[in-house]
Design an enzyme around this catalytic site. Structure first.
Site, PDB file in Angstrom:
ATOM      1  N   ARG A  58     -12.334  41.439  41.370  1.00  7.91           N
ATOM      2  CA  ARG A  58     -13.388  40.813  40.740  1.00  7.91           C
ATOM      3  C   ARG A  58     -12.750  39.382  40.590  1.00  7.91           C
ATOM      4  O   ARG A  58     -13.419  38.381  40.450  1.00  7.91           O
ATOM      5  CB  ARG A  58     -13.611  41.596  39.173  1.00  7.91           C
ATOM      6  CG  ARG A  58     -14.475  40.665  38.274  1.00  7.91           C
ATOM      7  CD  ARG A  58     -14.967  41.458  37.363  1.00  7.91           C
ATOM      8  NE  ARG A  58     -14.246  42.196  36.367  1.00  7.91           N
ATOM      9  CZ  ARG A  58     -13.331  41.940  35.496  1.00  7.91           C
ATOM     10  NH1 ARG A  58     -13.181  40.397  35.208  1.00  7.91           N
ATOM     11  NH2 ARG A  58     -12.386  42.733  34.946  1.00  7.91           N
ATOM     12  N   TYR A 111     -37.414  27.945  41.815  1.00  6.47           N
ATOM     13  CA  TYR A 111     -37.700  29.538  41.963  1.00  6.47           C
ATOM     14  C   TYR A 111     -38.091  29.973  40.503  1.00  6.47           C
ATOM     15  O   TYR A 111     -37.281  29.756  39.685  1.00  6.47           O
ATOM     16  CB  TYR A 111     -36.302  29.940  42.754  1.00  6.47           C
ATOM     17  CG  TYR A 111     -36.355  31.590  42.950  1.00  6.47           C
ATOM     18  CD1 TYR A 111     -37.446  32.112  43.273  1.00  6.47           C
ATOM     19  CD2 TYR A 111     -35.530  32.242  42.193  1.00  6.47           C
ATOM     20  CE1 TYR A 111     -37.533  33.538  43.755  1.00  6.47           C
ATOM     21  CE2 TYR A 111     -35.584  33.672  42.275  1.00  6.47           C
ATOM     22  CZ  TYR A 111     -36.391  34.281  43.010  1.00  6.47           C
ATOM     23  OH  TYR A 111     -36.421  35.649  43.193  1.00  6.47           O
ATOM     24  N   LYS A 208     -30.677  33.716  51.879  1.00  3.86           N
ATOM     25  CA  LYS A 208     -31.281  32.915  52.750  1.00  3.86           C
ATOM     26  C   LYS A 208     -30.908  32.439  54.009  1.00  3.86           C
ATOM     27  O   LYS A 208     -30.212  33.341  54.445  1.00  3.86           O
ATOM     28  CB  LYS A 208     -32.198  31.744  51.832  1.00  3.86           C
ATOM     29  CG  LYS A 208     -32.626  32.427  50.370  1.00  3.86           C
ATOM     30  CD  LYS A 208     -33.668  33.578  50.568  1.00  3.86           C
ATOM     31  CE  LYS A 208     -34.084  34.161  49.506  1.00  3.86           C
ATOM     32  NZ  LYS A 208     -33.249  34.603  48.316  1.00  3.86           N
TER      33      LYS A 208
HETATM   34  N1  LCS Z   1     -32.868  29.814  44.381  1.00  2.00           N
HETATM   35  C1  LCS Z   1     -33.971  29.940  45.186  1.00  2.00           C
HETATM   36  C2  LCS Z   1     -34.382  28.617  45.741  1.00  2.00           C
HETATM   37  C3  LCS Z   1     -34.580  31.028  45.709  1.00  2.00           C
HETATM   38  O1  LCS Z   1     -35.488  30.840  46.586  1.00  2.00           O
HETATM   39  C4  LCS Z   1     -34.016  32.313  45.198  1.00  2.00           C
HETATM   40  C5  LCS Z   1     -34.420  33.480  45.808  1.00  2.00           C
HETATM   41  C6  LCS Z   1     -33.012  32.227  44.467  1.00  2.00           C
HETATM   42  C7  LCS Z   1     -32.305  31.054  43.828  1.00  2.00           C
HETATM   43  C8  LCS Z   1     -32.234  33.567  43.859  1.00  2.00           C
HETATM   44  O2  LCS Z   1     -31.496  34.063  44.662  1.00  2.00           O
HETATM   45  P1  LCS Z   1     -31.431  35.766  44.968  1.00  2.00           P
HETATM   46  O3  LCS Z   1     -30.779  36.195  43.567  1.00  2.00           O
HETATM   47  O4  LCS Z   1     -32.641  36.418  45.213  1.00  2.00           O
HETATM   48  O5  LCS Z   1     -30.115  35.925  46.027  1.00  2.00           O
HETATM   49  N2  LCS Z   1     -35.807  33.425  46.120  1.00  2.00           N
HETATM   50  C9  LCS Z   1     -36.462  34.356  46.773  1.00  2.00           C
HETATM   51  C10 LCS Z   1     -37.789  34.029  47.455  1.00  2.00           C
HETATM   52  O6  LCS Z   1     -38.187  32.802  47.361  1.00  2.00           O
HETATM   53  N3  LCS Z   1     -38.600  34.959  47.627  1.00  2.00           N
HETATM   54  O7  LCS Z   1     -37.877  36.013  47.309  1.00  2.00           O
HETATM   55  C11 LCS Z   1     -36.334  35.718  46.692  1.00  2.00           C
END
Ligand code: LCS
Length: 402
Positions: A58, A111, A208
């Site tokens: 951790r 988001y 992503k």
């Molecule tokens: N920031 C952006 C710009 C994102 O598009 C997402 C997730 C996150 C933070 C959060 O990341 P995660 O915890 O999912 O790894 N975006 C998503 C979307 O547009 N569709 O599904 C998830």
């Protein structure tokens, strides 16, 4: 390998990797929760920071460290922490950099959960927030209060593709002693480097572009300076949002082809955006590379390319959009983005359903908006798929008019 003065693609492949005692070509998966000490004194020295080494996963782990060092180098930062998800990165940044009584200014088009967690959870702990259209710098200036401690930007924004002038926004923040955090998920460090433009912290959903294969959820924070890195690392360790070694190995593997994947998908995205713009069933297309995109000049200034993401409006509104999504056969009807496979989704009922209709309207997320993440399939196949699905939309619209 020292890759500090090497090119981006070389860094993607080699930066951060630590061969093991056998000379492994890549950093192995150190799938262990804990590390044994050579002696009681050695353990005490590690805890006191007098010896270098690992204590507990951790806190730190060699597989995580390899990925953290690579990401720090790719973003030109001092250091990085990797976390269980992009949202763990968002909440760790909020917790590390804000306290009760502080105020945050954020882009209204972010988001959905990055906004929802601030308004529904951090508000309960006494952190205030104001969401503004940060594409207009004067909106940021007007929102500043004496207790404003963070400017949180997402550019291009999810899903409107609206851009914020990073150099100008960071300059305003710096002049007011405000820390700037930039969610660079939509561009990846290949297309945009916020720390070079004045930001203090870069955030990523590694889920992503960086991992790129739709098989891992992960997040990262990269700090420009040591002091901020220490604050982020301490919060990550205490809150327990760390990444798992196997997850880190997968991301380290995926990121090596980032530039190849983005080059290929971006070339296709440019062709698809032009094709969509001319299609009779499409009312508008938001893609930074189009001549019709109002901030194209800013994209050319602060980004290395126009990216692989776009949103567009389908004539006939929500029902026509649903017809499109139900009829594509190659594009997957799925949220997430930035992977090798083309994805299509409807922000108002999916990724941004958790924020209020008023906030969606303010952010420009209309009911007819469809978001499209271009993958690395043959572009002719992606266009043929859209073409046959839009033919169904034309039929639907004819029926809807009659
Ligand atoms: N920031 C952006 C710009 C994102 O598009 C997402 C997730 C996150 C933070 C959060 O990341 P995660 O915890 O999912 O790894 N975006 C998503 C979307 O547009 N569709 O599904 C998830």
């Amino acid at each position: 390998m020292n890759t500090k003065d090497k090119g981006f693609a070389t860094k993607l492949v080699h930066a951060g990797d630590q061969p093991d005692a056998f000379g492994s070509a890549v950093t192995p998966i150190y799938q262990t929760s804990t590390f044994s000490f050579k002696s009681a004194a050695h353990g005490a020295d590690l805890f006191a920071g007098k010896a270098a080494g690992y204590i507990y996963t951790r806190v730190a782990n060699p597989t995580l460290k390899a990925l953290e060092d690579k990401l720090a180098e790719l973003e030109n930062g001092f250091g990085a922490v990797v976390l269980a998800s992009g949202m763990a990165a968002v909440t760790t940044a909020y917790i590390a950099l804000l306290k009760q009584g502080d105020h945050m200014i954020s882009s209204s088009a972010v988001y959905g959960p990055s906004r929802a967690v601030m308004e529904s959870i951090f508000a309960d702990f006494g952190v205030e927030s104001t969401f503004v259209d940060t594409s207009r710098i004067e909106n940021i200036v007007e929102a500043i209060q004496p207790q404003t401690k963070m400017l949180y930007l997402e550019t291009p924004a999810n899903p409107t593709m609206e851009l914020t002038d990073l150099a100008a926004a960071c300059q305003v923040a710096k002049a007011n002693n405000i820390i700037t955090v930039v969610d660079n998920t939509f561009s990846s460090p290949y297309l945009q480097k916020p720390l070079d433009l004045g930001a203090d912290v870069v955030l990523h959903s590694l889920t992503k572009f960086i991992n790129g294969h739709a098989d891992v959820v992960g997040g990262a924070l990269v700090a420009k300076e040591e002091e901020l890195y220490k604050r982020l690392h301490k919060t990550m360790v205490l809150m327990g949002g760390n990444m798992d070694p196997h997850q880190a190995y997968m991301v380290s593997r995926g990121v090596k082809t980032l530039s190849l994947r983005v080059d290929k998908a971006q070339e296709s995205a440019g062709k698809i955006a032009l094709w969509l713009e001319k299609h009779p069933q499409i009312s508008w297309v938001n893609y930074p590379g189009l001549a019709s995109f109002p901030q194209r000049e800013l994209a050319l200034r602060q980004m290395r390319g126009f990216g692989t993401m776009m949103s567009f409006g389908v004539k006939g509104g929500l029902e026509a959009g649903i017809t499109l999504m139900n009829n594509v056969t190659l594009a997957l009807l799925a949220v997430s983005l930035g992977g090798v496979e083309t994805l299509i989704q409807h922000p108002a009922s999916m990724t941004h359903a958790g924020i209020s209709p008023a906030a969606r309207q303010e952010a420009g997320i209309t009911d007819d908006m469809v978001r499209f993440s271009v993958g690395i399939e043959d572009v002719d196949d992606i266009i043929a798929d859209l073409d046959q699905a839009l033919a169904k939309v034309a039929e639907f619209n004819k029926l809807a008019v009659n």
